[in-house]
Structures are given as C-alpha cells and as structure tokens.
Design a protein around this motif. Structure first.
Motif, mmCIF file in Angstrom:
data_model
loop_
_atom_site.group_PDB
_atom_site.id
_atom_site.type_symbol
_atom_site.label_atom_id
_atom_site.label_comp_id
_atom_site.label_asym_id
_atom_site.label_seq_id
_atom_site.Cartn_x
_atom_site.Cartn_y
_atom_site.Cartn_z
ATOM 1 N N VAL A 136 5.650 8.322 -3.590
ATOM 2 C CA VAL A 136 6.640 7.383 -3.614
ATOM 3 C C VAL A 136 6.654 6.157 -2.881
ATOM 4 C CG1 VAL A 136 9.119 7.638 -2.944
ATOM 5 C CG2 VAL A 136 8.188 9.465 -3.320
ATOM 6 N N PHE A 137 7.039 5.121 -3.283
ATOM 7 C CA PHE A 137 6.815 3.897 -2.711
ATOM 8 C C PHE A 137 8.113 3.763 -1.883
ATOM 9 C CE2 PHE A 137 3.532 3.337 -5.725
ATOM 10 C CZ PHE A 137 2.403 2.705 -4.773
ATOM 11 N N VAL A 138 8.184 3.554 -0.859
ATOM 12 C CA VAL A 138 9.433 3.358 0.227
ATOM 13 C C VAL A 138 9.560 1.648 0.572
ATOM 14 C CG1 VAL A 138 10.829 4.060 2.204
ATOM 15 C CG2 VAL A 138 9.350 5.480 0.780
ATOM 16 N N ASP A 139 10.484 1.064 -0.189
ATOM 17 C CA ASP A 139 10.461 -0.346 0.069
ATOM 18 C C ASP A 139 11.434 -0.633 1.572
ATOM 19 O OD1 ASP A 139 11.068 -3.157 -0.067
ATOM 20 O OD2 ASP A 139 11.448 -3.050 -2.244
ATOM 21 N N THR A 140 10.893 -0.976 2.672
ATOM 22 C CA THR A 140 11.596 -0.945 3.902
ATOM 23 C C THR A 140 11.081 -1.907 4.556
ATOM 24 O OG1 THR A 140 12.782 0.251 5.456
ATOM 25 C CG2 THR A 140 10.363 1.034 4.741
ATOM 26 N N HIS A 141 11.443 -2.001 6.005
ATOM 27 C CA HIS A 141 11.211 -3.093 6.884
ATOM 28 C C HIS A 141 10.469 -2.482 8.203
ATOM 29 C CE1 HIS A 141 13.223 -6.130 4.712
ATOM 30 N NE2 HIS A 141 13.997 -5.186 4.565
ATOM 31 N N CYS A 142 9.540 -2.954 8.815
ATOM 32 C CA CYS A 142 8.888 -2.523 10.022
ATOM 33 C C CYS A 142 10.018 -2.567 11.209
ATOM 34 C CB CYS A 142 7.510 -3.274 10.404
ATOM 35 S SG CYS A 142 6.193 -2.671 9.362
ATOM 36 N N THR A 143 10.452 -3.875 10.996
ATOM 37 C CA THR A 143 11.437 -3.854 11.932
ATOM 38 C C THR A 143 12.534 -4.948 11.337
ATOM 39 O OG1 THR A 143 10.667 -6.148 12.822
ATOM 40 C CG2 THR A 143 10.079 -4.395 14.128
ATOM 41 N N VAL A 144 13.953 -4.451 11.837
ATOM 42 C CA VAL A 144 15.068 -5.050 11.375
ATOM 43 C C VAL A 144 15.413 -6.324 12.333
ATOM 44 C CG1 VAL A 144 17.608 -4.868 10.552
ATOM 45 C CG2 VAL A 144 15.785 -3.271 10.016
ATOM 46 N N LYS B 67 -5.264 -1.916 -5.608
ATOM 47 C CA LYS B 67 -6.543 -1.769 -5.296
ATOM 48 C C LYS B 67 -6.720 -1.106 -3.912
ATOM 49 C CE LYS B 67 -8.990 -5.469 -5.521
ATOM 50 N NZ LYS B 67 -9.908 -6.609 -5.898
ATOM 51 N N SER B 68 -5.562 -1.340 -2.991
ATOM 52 C CA SER B 68 -5.643 -0.730 -1.521
ATOM 53 C C SER B 68 -5.051 0.450 -1.587
ATOM 54 C CB SER B 68 -4.772 -1.836 -0.882
ATOM 55 O OG SER B 68 -3.439 -1.793 -0.902
ATOM 56 N N LEU B 69 -4.431 1.112 -2.355
ATOM 57 C CA LEU B 69 -3.664 2.147 -2.351
ATOM 58 C C LEU B 69 -4.586 3.611 -1.890
ATOM 59 C CD1 LEU B 69 -1.215 1.728 -5.216
ATOM 60 C CD2 LEU B 69 -0.873 1.322 -2.785
ATOM 61 N N VAL B 70 -4.046 4.153 -1.181
ATOM 62 C CA VAL B 70 -4.888 5.294 -0.632
ATOM 63 C C VAL B 70 -4.511 6.709 -1.279
ATOM 64 C CG1 VAL B 70 -5.352 4.307 1.650
ATOM 65 C CG2 VAL B 70 -3.464 5.772 1.535
ATOM 66 N N VAL B 71 -3.336 6.557 -1.646
ATOM 67 C CA VAL B 71 -2.892 8.028 -2.655
ATOM 68 C C VAL B 71 -2.145 7.420 -3.951
ATOM 69 C CG1 VAL B 71 -2.388 9.542 -0.743
ATOM 70 C CG2 VAL B 71 -0.669 8.119 -1.588
ATOM 71 N N VAL C 127 5.652 -5.103 -5.044
ATOM 72 C CA VAL C 127 6.015 -3.581 -5.322
ATOM 73 C C VAL C 127 6.322 -3.207 -6.726
ATOM 74 C CG1 VAL C 127 7.842 -2.737 -4.157
ATOM 75 C CG2 VAL C 127 6.289 -1.009 -4.505
ATOM 76 N N LYS C 128 7.264 -4.037 -6.960
ATOM 77 C CA LYS C 128 7.925 -3.600 -8.542
ATOM 78 C C LYS C 128 6.915 -3.996 -9.535
ATOM 79 C CE LYS C 128 12.458 -2.551 -8.079
ATOM 80 N NZ LYS C 128 13.883 -3.082 -8.154
ATOM 81 N N LYS C 129 6.198 -5.105 -9.497
ATOM 82 C CA LYS C 129 5.146 -5.646 -10.399
ATOM 83 C C LYS C 129 4.082 -4.389 -10.306
ATOM 84 C CE LYS C 129 5.283 -9.758 -12.267
ATOM 85 N NZ LYS C 129 4.612 -9.918 -13.720
ATOM 86 N N ALA C 130 3.706 -3.854 -9.404
ATOM 87 C CA ALA C 130 2.694 -3.006 -9.165
ATOM 88 C C ALA C 130 2.876 -1.848 -10.018
ATOM 89 C CB ALA C 130 2.437 -2.624 -7.663
ATOM 90 N N LEU C 131 4.388 -1.491 -9.932
ATOM 91 C CA LEU C 131 4.729 -0.107 -10.743
ATOM 92 C C LEU C 131 4.787 -0.388 -12.152
ATOM 93 C CD1 LEU C 131 7.758 0.678 -8.247
ATOM 94 C CD2 LEU C 131 5.880 1.936 -8.749
ATOM 95 N N GLU C 132 4.342 -1.674 -12.688
ATOM 96 C CA GLU C 132 4.201 -1.688 -14.193
ATOM 97 C C GLU C 132 2.878 -1.144 -14.307
ATOM 98 O OE1 GLU C 132 5.041 -5.892 -14.820
ATOM 99 O OE2 GLU C 132 7.019 -5.614 -14.315
ATOM 100 N N LYS C 133 1.999 -1.242 -13.428
ATOM 101 C CA LYS C 133 0.490 -0.619 -13.606
ATOM 102 C C LYS C 133 0.065 0.631 -13.301
ATOM 103 C CE LYS C 133 -1.099 -5.595 -12.771
ATOM 104 N NZ LYS C 133 -2.002 -6.300 -12.765
ATOM 105 N N ILE C 134 1.033 1.315 -12.284
ATOM 106 C CA ILE C 134 0.578 2.480 -11.765
ATOM 107 C C ILE C 134 1.868 3.522 -11.617
ATOM 108 C CG2 ILE C 134 -1.188 1.948 -10.298
ATOM 109 C CD1 ILE C 134 1.068 1.861 -8.011
ATOM 110 N N GLU C 135 1.512 4.784 -11.877
ATOM 111 C CA GLU C 135 2.491 5.871 -12.108
ATOM 112 C C GLU C 135 2.997 5.998 -10.602
ATOM 113 O OE1 GLU C 135 4.930 7.795 -13.971
ATOM 114 O OE2 GLU C 135 3.634 6.921 -15.138
ATOM 115 N N ALA C 136 4.244 5.934 -10.230
ATOM 116 C CA ALA C 136 4.903 6.509 -9.058
ATOM 117 C C ALA C 136 6.462 6.223 -8.917
ATOM 118 C CB ALA C 136 4.290 5.361 -7.828
ATOM 119 N N ASN C 137 6.926 6.946 -8.002
ATOM 120 C CA ASN C 137 8.451 6.902 -7.911
ATOM 121 C C ASN C 137 8.570 5.562 -6.820
ATOM 122 O OD1 ASN C 137 9.257 8.904 -9.402
ATOM 123 N ND2 ASN C 137 8.617 10.363 -7.900
#
Ligand code: AMP
Ligand code: MG
Length: 184
Positions: A78-86, A180-184, A18-28
């Motif tokens: 906003v990209f929220v970096d988290t976990h489906c399960t902990v 490529k897969s981003l929907v928003v 996600v951090k690498k992707a943020l070099e290419k796209i605008e987002a929080n």
C-alpha cells in the motif's frame, strides 16, 4: 506486503509521481488527506480539504488517528500518500506521530522534493487548491523539517528513508527513480 509512505510538501508533485508509478507496478493506493477529509466532512467540520490543517490541533490528531486505523486495514503493498509534517497556522503538526507509526508500521518513507522556486511556481499555477503562497524561505524550512522528522520516523520503525527529486520537465526520471528505489 507492507506500507510505503509517500510524502512531499504541497505543490511538489508527490501525488503525481506516485500515481504515475502505479501505472508500472502493482500496489494499492490511499490518500491520507482523502480519508481525513471523508471523516471531517461527514462530521460537518470542513467543506474543503485545505481547511483540515486549520482545525484545532486536538481535533486534527483525533481524525488523523482514525484515518490511520482505516488505512491499516488495507492489505498488500500500500502506498500511503501523506505528509511528514502539516503546516498549521500555529506550527508544524507531525503527519506520523508515534501512534500513527505503530498503526501503519511503514517499511519505507519516500520524500519527494524539488527546488523551492519550482514548488512556488507550481503552487501559484494550481488553482484547484487553497494553498498558501508561502515565500521561498518557508518552503525551504518545510522541506528541511520533513527530512529531519523522516529520520526520526525511521529511527522509531526501522523504515528506509528515500529522497526522490521531482524537477521541472523530469517527471519520467522521478518516476523511474521512485520505482527503482522500492524496498517492498
Ligand atoms: P493533501 O491533499 O495530501 O495535501 O492532504 C490534504 C490535507 O489532509 C492536508 O492539508 C492535511 O490537513 C491532511 N493530512 C494529510 N495527511 C495527514 C497526516 N498524516 N496527518 C495529519 N493531517 C494530514
Ligand atoms: Mg498530494
């Protein structure tokens, strides 16, 4: 514009993608673990982020809920970096229970995955983290649980579920597929 949840089991490299992707796209960007760590450490409950998952479950849920409320106040994409399960010592805690989903209202849930052997090697070489050196079957089980619960989260919210493979030496490909897969 909306919340995109990015998940992956510890060591898969979801934060790197996600951090690498943020070099290419605008987002929080926000790391859910950072927000939970800030809340938990301010209260003297933990001194390292990898201690959060060992707290009593009720306390984890309370901090999790507060973190969701803080994150929901952010605007834009906003990209929220988290976990489906902990993985707690006693079982799997959902990263996005109903009340967190209702607060965050994600439009997309991205699962970053790799082969269990790749994840195990990455965990062993990451000395900054107090991660469990789980056997391969545990890694496989965790990724399987995450896929299943991601579809439940999707059913509750209508969010699109996307799987991105982050294989060894193919980070650029993972980032390209991610963007490529981003929907928003
Ligand atoms: P990370 O650095 O992404 O591994 O996150 C650090 C820790 O934060 C995790 O091991 C969990 O204890 C906690 N955490 C992150 N996201 C969530 C979530 N959605 N629900 C509960 N705990 C979380
Ligand atoms: Mg991470």
């Amino acid at each position: 514009m909306g919340v995109i949840v990015v998940t992956g089991i510890p060591g898969v490299g979801s934060t790197t993608v996600v951090k690498k992707a943020l070099e290419k796209i605008e987002a929080n960007y926000v790391n859910y673990g950072d927000v939970m760590f800030e809340i938990a450490s301010q209260r003297g409950l933990v001194s390292h982020r990898d201690e959060i998952r060992k707290l009593p479950e009720d306390l984890q849920r309370k901090i999790q809920k507060e973190a969701a409320e803080r994150i929901a106040s952010m605007g834009g994409r906003v990209f929220v970096d988290t976990h489906c399960t902990v993985r707690t010592p006693r079982g799997y805690l959902p990263g996005l229970p109903k009340w967190v989903l209702e607060t965050l209202k994600p439009k997309q849930i991205i699962l970053v995955e790799a082969d269990p052997e790749e994840i195990l090697r990455r965990r062993i070489s990451d000395e900054s983290r107090k991660r469990e050196k789980s056997p391969l079957e545990d890694i496989e089980e965790h990724q399987e649980m995450n896929r299943k619960v991601a579809m439940v989260y999707s059913t509750l919210t209508g969010a699109i579920v996307t799987i991105i493979k982050n294989h060894d030496n193919r980070l650029d490909e993972a980032v390209e597929n991610f963007v490529k897969s981003l929907v928003v």
